[in-house]
Design an enzyme around this catalytic site. Structure first.
Site, short mmCIF file in Angstrom:
data_model
loop_
_atom_site.label_atom_id
_atom_site.label_comp_id
_atom_site.label_asym_id
_atom_site.label_seq_id
_atom_site.Cartn_x
_atom_site.Cartn_y
_atom_site.Cartn_z
N ASN A 1 32.13 42.49 38.93
CA ASN A 1 32.45 41.56 37.84
C ASN A 1 33.82 40.90 38.01
OD1 ASN A 1 32.48 40.74 34.77
ND2 ASN A 1 34.28 42.03 35.06
N SER B 1 32.80 29.81 45.62
CA SER B 1 32.82 31.29 45.67
C SER B 1 31.60 31.87 44.96
CB SER B 1 34.12 31.84 45.06
OG SER B 1 34.11 31.77 43.64
N LYS B 2 31.21 31.24 43.84
CA LYS B 2 30.07 31.79 43.08
C LYS B 2 28.75 31.47 43.79
CE LYS B 2 32.42 33.81 39.88
NZ LYS B 2 32.44 35.28 39.80
N SER C 1 27.78 32.57 38.59
CA SER C 1 28.09 31.68 37.46
C SER C 1 27.09 30.54 37.42
CB SER C 1 29.49 31.09 37.63
OG SER C 1 29.70 30.05 36.67
N TYR D 1 36.26 27.86 43.06
CA TYR D 1 35.52 28.79 42.20
C TYR D 1 34.01 28.58 42.36
CZ TYR D 1 34.12 31.22 37.89
OH TYR D 1 33.54 32.07 36.99
N VAL E 1 40.19 44.47 44.36
CA VAL E 1 38.92 44.43 45.09
C VAL E 1 38.99 43.61 46.38
CG1 VAL E 1 37.43 44.85 43.09
CG2 VAL E 1 38.04 42.48 43.70
P1 NAD Z 1 38.66 37.97 32.57
O1 NAD Z 1 39.77 37.19 33.21
O2 NAD Z 1 38.71 38.18 31.10
O3 NAD Z 1 38.54 39.38 33.29
C1 NAD Z 1 38.54 39.49 34.69
C2 NAD Z 1 39.11 40.84 35.07
O4 NAD Z 1 39.11 40.92 36.51
C3 NAD Z 1 40.56 41.06 34.61
O5 NAD Z 1 40.68 42.33 34.00
C4 NAD Z 1 41.34 41.02 35.92
O6 NAD Z 1 42.51 41.84 35.90
C5 NAD Z 1 40.32 41.52 36.91
N1 NAD Z 1 40.64 41.15 38.27
C6 NAD Z 1 41.09 39.95 38.71
N2 NAD Z 1 41.35 40.01 40.02
C7 NAD Z 1 41.05 41.29 40.41
C8 NAD Z 1 41.11 41.96 41.65
N3 NAD Z 1 41.57 41.35 42.75
N4 NAD Z 1 40.74 43.27 41.71
C9 NAD Z 1 40.30 43.89 40.59
N5 NAD Z 1 40.22 43.30 39.38
C10 NAD Z 1 40.60 42.01 39.31
O7 NAD Z 1 37.32 37.23 33.02
P2 NAD Z 1 35.81 37.19 32.46
O8 NAD Z 1 35.59 35.88 31.86
O9 NAD Z 1 35.45 38.43 31.75
O10 NAD Z 1 35.06 37.12 33.87
C11 NAD Z 1 34.32 38.18 34.44
C12 NAD Z 1 33.45 37.60 35.54
O11 NAD Z 1 32.53 36.65 34.99
C13 NAD Z 1 34.24 36.83 36.61
O12 NAD Z 1 33.66 37.08 37.88
C14 NAD Z 1 34.04 35.38 36.21
O13 NAD Z 1 34.19 34.52 37.31
C15 NAD Z 1 32.62 35.44 35.71
N6 NAD Z 1 32.21 34.35 34.84
C16 NAD Z 1 32.91 34.07 33.70
C17 NAD Z 1 32.48 33.06 32.87
C18 NAD Z 1 33.19 32.73 31.59
O14 NAD Z 1 32.88 31.70 30.99
N7 NAD Z 1 34.10 33.55 31.10
C19 NAD Z 1 31.33 32.31 33.20
C20 NAD Z 1 30.65 32.61 34.37
C21 NAD Z 1 31.10 33.64 35.18
#
Ligand code: NAD
Length: 256
Positions: A90, A161-162, A144, A158, A64
């Site tokens: 996402n 960015s959020k 986030s 991070y 992305v």
């Molecule tokens: P995860 O690491 O399990 O999944 C993230 C996915 O994004 C992976 O499949 C990865 O390959 C893909 N990805 C990474 N870089 C990419 C790129 N350049 N192009 C396309 N795909 C890419 O993470 P998650 O915990 O499911 O997080 C999903 C979203 O939620 C993220 O934006 C994360 O910052 C946000 N988030 C997560 C949490 C948490 O506690 N897990 C809390 C708040 C926000």
């Protein structure tokens, strides 16, 4: 009829964590899902799961943060399903090296911004014109809880960015709602996904602090965030625009 019947929904980062669960749950609600991620086998395995459950999905290999990939992601969506109703931004990264500004390298800072902010920008840049043409669309940006409160265990790139994702959400909401395109953000609290667990497994203190701060005493489950995304993707949220939906078990309202 599902709540997302025939809604063509691009889910970036759809191969893992919340994106993976979203692909399955969106398809179960009748959406036509585009699983966009950096690696083909992982994205395809989600598509296979969706299809095995009777849903419709295609995989698109896209980084992305790269403009040609983001453009192709939208082109391949139109080629497969003829329109784009939902862009679920996402995909995100949270590298271990990201800590306080005083010890984060410029390279790590730029890498986080490239995926977490430029990725959202590029998805919107190419999807929103199609949605405007259609006269309808829903953009869901994953921010986030760290965008709305400070953290003494910092991940400053991070966090910044959020915050950028949240601010951009509001600007898009104001610009494009008159043309039928709504934009909202979700601010998840700490959720049990590989992104968070890979980090916390190595940092017991960070895990302890996060659990102690949450009134529910536990981490969230991916589906608890995806339920909010389904609402935002569906017509049930037709008057919800520019919102920051906090789904965090109450961590952000906990004073002590
Ligand atoms: P995860 O690491 O399990 O999944 C993230 C996915 O994004 C992976 O499949 C990865 O390959 C893909 N990805 C990474 N870089 C990419 C790129 N350049 N192009 C396309 N795909 C890419 O993470 P998650 O915990 O499911 O997080 C999903 C979203 O939620 C993220 O934006 C994360 O910052 C946000 N988030 C997560 C949490 C948490 O506690 N897990 C809390 C708040 C926000």
């Amino acid at each position: 009829m599902g709540r997302l019947q025939n809604k063509v929904s691009i889910i970036t980062g759809g191969a893992s964590g919340m994106g993976r669960v979203a692909a399955r749950m969106f398809a179960a609600e009748g959406a036509k899902v585009v699983v966009a991620d950096v690696t083909e086998p992982a994205a395809q395995s989600v598509v296979d799961e969706v299809k095995a459950a009777g849903g419709q999905a295609v995989a698109v290999v896209a980084d992305v943060s790269k403009e040609p990939d983001a453009k192709r992601m939208i082109d391949e969506t139109i080629a497969a399903f003829g329109r784009v109703d939902v862009l679920y931004n996402n995909a995100g990264i949270m590298p271990e090296a990201d800590h306080s500004v005083i010890d984060t390298s410029v390279e790590d800072w730029d890498r986080v911004m490239a995926v977490n902010v430029r990725g959202v920008f590029l998805g919107c840049k190419y999807a929103i014109p199609k949605m405007v043409e259609q006269g309808s669309g829903s953009v869901i940006n994953i921010s986030s809880f760290v965008a709305i409160l400070g953290c003494s265990n910092p991940q400053d790139a991070y966090t910044a960015s959020k915050g950028a994702v949240l601010a951009l959400t509001k600007s898009l909401a104001v610009q494009f709602a008159p043309k039928g395109v709504r934009t909202n953000a979700i601010c998840p609290g700490p959720v049990e996904t590989p992104l968070l667990m890979d980090w916390l497994v190595k940092d017991e203190e960070a895990k302890r602090i996060r659990l102690a701060r949450n009134p529910t005493g536990r981490f969230g489950k991916p589906e608890e965030i995806v339920h909010m995304a389904i609402y935002l993707a569906s017509d049930e949220s037709r008057w919800t625009n520019g919102a920051a939906m906090v789904v965090d078990g109450g961590i952000t309202v906990n004073y002590f």
